[in-house]
Write a protein that holds these residues in place. Sequence first.
Motif, PDB file in Angstrom:
ATOM      1  N   SER A 136       0.834  -1.195   0.000  1.00 12.11           N
ATOM      2  CA  SER A 136       0.000   0.000   0.000  1.00 12.11           C
ATOM      3  C   SER A 136       0.871   1.249   0.000  1.00 12.11           C
ATOM      4  O   SER A 136       2.076   1.190   0.298  1.00 12.11           O
ATOM      5  N   ILE A 137       0.239   2.400  -0.273  1.00 12.71           N
ATOM      6  CA  ILE A 137       0.993   3.659  -0.237  1.00 12.71           C
ATOM      7  C   ILE A 137       1.490   3.953   1.172  1.00 12.71           C
ATOM      8  O   ILE A 137       2.503   4.640   1.342  1.00 12.71           O
ATOM      9  N   THR A 193       4.769   2.087   1.663  1.00 14.01           N
ATOM     10  CA  THR A 193       5.836   2.841   1.008  1.00 14.01           C
ATOM     11  C   THR A 193       6.204   4.083   1.818  1.00 14.01           C
ATOM     12  O   THR A 193       7.383   4.375   2.038  1.00 14.01           O
ATOM     13  N   GLN A 217      -0.368   0.410  -3.872  1.00 13.38           N
ATOM     14  CA  GLN A 217       0.706   1.205  -4.471  1.00 13.38           C
ATOM     15  C   GLN A 217       0.664   1.115  -5.995  1.00 13.38           C
ATOM     16  O   GLN A 217       1.046   2.065  -6.689  1.00 13.38           O
ATOM     17  N   THR A 218       0.195   0.002  -6.515  1.00 14.02           N
ATOM     18  CA  THR A 218       0.128  -0.168  -7.970  1.00 14.02           C
ATOM     19  C   THR A 218      -0.764   0.888  -8.621  1.00 14.02           C
ATOM     20  O   THR A 218      -0.472   1.353  -9.734  1.00 14.02           O
ATOM     21  N   GLU A 238      -1.295   3.922  -7.408  1.00 12.71           N
ATOM     22  CA  GLU A 238      -0.561   5.177  -7.341  1.00 12.71           C
ATOM     23  C   GLU A 238       0.472   5.237  -8.455  1.00 12.71           C
ATOM     24  O   GLU A 238       0.643   6.269  -9.126  1.00 12.71           O
ATOM     25  N   ASP A 239       1.150   4.129  -8.690  1.00 14.03           N
ATOM     26  CA  ASP A 239       2.198   4.090  -9.722  1.00 14.03           C
ATOM     27  C   ASP A 239       1.608   4.191 -11.128  1.00 14.03           C
ATOM     28  O   ASP A 239       2.139   4.909 -11.986  1.00 14.03           O
ATOM     29  N   ALA A 260       0.784   9.938   3.182  1.00 10.18           N
ATOM     30  CA  ALA A 260       0.912   9.186   1.940  1.00 10.18           C
ATOM     31  C   ALA A 260      -0.170   9.641   0.958  1.00 10.18           C
ATOM     32  O   ALA A 260      -1.292   9.923   1.373  1.00 10.18           O
ATOM     33  N   PRO A 261       0.168   9.754  -0.326  1.00 11.09           N
ATOM     34  CA  PRO A 261       1.407   9.367  -1.005  1.00 11.09           C
ATOM     35  C   PRO A 261       2.487  10.431  -1.046  1.00 11.09           C
ATOM     36  O   PRO A 261       3.461  10.293  -1.776  1.00 11.09           O
TER      37      PRO A 261
END
Length: 463
Positions: free
Chosen positions: A34-35, A38, A127-128, A130-131, A195-196
């Motif tokens: 998750s963000i 990270t 996180q995917t 966000e990326d 985050a993020p």
Amino acid sequence: MSADRKFPDGFTWGVATSAYQIEGAWNEDGEGVSIWDTFSHTPGNVKNDDTGDVANDHYHRYAEDVALMKDLGANGYRFSIAWPRIFPEGTGTPNQRGMDFYNRLVDELLAAGIEPFATLYHWDLPQTLEDAHGGWRSKETAKAFADYAGFVAEQLGDRVRHYFTINEFASFVEAGYQGVDVQVGGGKTIHLGAAPAVSVSDAELKQVRHHAVLGHGLAVQAIRAQGPEGTKVGFAENIRVAVPVLDTPEHVRAAEAATRERNAGFMTVMMEGRYTDDYLASAGGTTPTFTDDELAIIASPLDFVDINVYRPGWYIEPADEAPGYRDVPINASHPKMLSSWHVFDPEVLYWAPHHMQSIWGAQSIYITENGCAASDVLTADGRVYDSDRVMFLRAYLTQLQRATSEGIPVHGYFHWSAQDNLEWMDGFGNRFGLIYVDFETLERTPKLSADWFREAVRRNAVV
């Protein structure tokens, strides 16, 4: 105010947590990143570089935690579901092992006589997403959230009847995509980031807000489509409350006007299906891109409205000039709880639901978070004497009971939090729980406030 300070029959006495703050097991059983994984793994972002990797280890100790909730007398538990546990990549094939955990948790709650209230997004975005899309900067994330929400409602719908779509839009959007300044009194502010940890322009932030509330509306529709008949849905917003300096009609109207306008990007558009003119004119008049159909989705009918209430946003008095109200500065000596941002004023727990009913006609309201950090220590006799939290609970809940005695339809209260946990950027240092957690041994110890809460539940009244 009712002399016996009782709450209505059937009132829900609950406690609340969120997945990232208590579960741990951050990379077990197929969970994705998750963000917040990270963010917390980046040195300097969280106090003492604390992370949610283990947190309270609730993932493995949930049965013990449910037993503690039962001992508190709680008849409701607001928990969140970690999106990356269910869809490690944000979309695609669901992770059954992640879903199995929430099945076990729900079954344990029901066996203990505790009603589950599930929050679908409490900030742990995969996180995917966000990326790939810039997170909530993209409409794709709103669509992915709806798919995830519908799947969960389908999987848990035979046992979970109450869902909150998103927790605190005004926190994760503002702090995560720009950072937010919070007034703490005496003209001082503190800057909070999360985050993020990206920084967008004021105009771009409007678009992020729009995608977040669109995600809420799409999720409401997905839950209704895929959950069983009788499923109930709302949101859990950290309403920014304007408190009138005087309890007079003129001051109250001014405070209501300020509350409506200063929640325009989230609460107001979800309740009304429109952005206010002043909101659209802000940030240089740059408006978010949206359609009438999207506004209708955002305002999808709800079964209840849910507000997190900790502190007043402003004190307000009427003004002759536009917009008809003005702020009264919060004095430097104004009382506070342990957290520097936490201005102490119990009346906010009266005015918040009052405004929800008066401005938007809310017919069912839950207080989905309320509580305070305190300097809790385990003493030699094995107890935690959090007298300030007892004071806080008695004072704030007296004001909530005032609201219910006047017919304001507050149907439940969830204390934040069930147990000490990772308090986001503050790490493990700020303790909000009714249960003390030793973060080295993970031993749980009920505090003095737990005794107060248990007796309040038993009497269904302020004690």
